[in-house]
Design a protein around this motif. Structure first.
Motif, PDB file in Angstrom:
ATOM      1  N   THR A  69      -0.229   5.932   4.241  1.00 43.79           N
ATOM      2  CA  THR A  69       0.547   7.114   3.877  1.00 43.79           C
ATOM      3  C   THR A  69       1.572   7.498   4.933  1.00 43.79           C
ATOM      4  O   THR A  69       2.452   8.294   4.663  1.00 43.79           O
ATOM      5  N   SER A 105       0.824  -1.205   0.000  1.00 49.01           N
ATOM      6  CA  SER A 105       0.000   0.000   0.000  1.00 49.01           C
ATOM      7  C   SER A 105       0.859   1.256   0.000  1.00 49.01           C
ATOM      8  O   SER A 105       0.587   2.206  -0.729  1.00 49.01           O
ATOM      9  N   PRO A 133      -5.413   4.189   1.850  1.00 49.35           N
ATOM     10  CA  PRO A 133      -4.040   3.842   1.481  1.00 49.35           C
ATOM     11  C   PRO A 133      -3.110   4.179   2.645  1.00 49.35           C
ATOM     12  O   PRO A 133      -3.357   5.130   3.386  1.00 49.35           O
ATOM     13  N   GLY A 147       0.266   2.486  -3.477  1.00 48.79           N
ATOM     14  CA  GLY A 147      -0.920   3.315  -3.274  1.00 48.79           C
ATOM     15  C   GLY A 147      -2.218   2.530  -3.219  1.00 48.79           C
ATOM     16  O   GLY A 147      -3.291   3.116  -3.272  1.00 48.79           O
TER      17      GLY A 147
END
Length: 78
Positions: free
Chosen positions: A52, A34, A50, A38
């Motif tokens: 981050t 992920s 997602p 993404g």
């Protein structure tokens, strides 16, 4: 050539409500994919997003994820 240290920047996005950012429990093998590709992950609580950022010690954890994780039988966390 000179070098300069840049100040730390805050990259958090503001939300329309005043909930703190929380981190969720997701499948370990999906985190790197992920973060790089993404793709979206599904947290134990059902939240889809997602990856981050990674949590730092003391970061707030989603109470629903924590409750579900703690109710799992031993050995299911790998």
């Amino acid at each position: 050539m000179s070098t300069t240290t840049l100040p730390e920047t805050d990259t958090r996005t503001e939300t329309t409500d005043d909930r703190p950012d929380m981190f969720h429990y997701v499948q370990k093998d999906k985190i790197a994919e992920s973060a790089v590709m993404g793709t979206y992950v599904v947290a134990l609580c059902g939240e889809v997003f997602p990856v981050t950022k990674s949590p730092k010690p003391g970061s707030p954890v989603c109470p629903q994820c924590k409750e579900i994780f703690e109710s799992l039988p031993p050995g299911d966390d790998e």
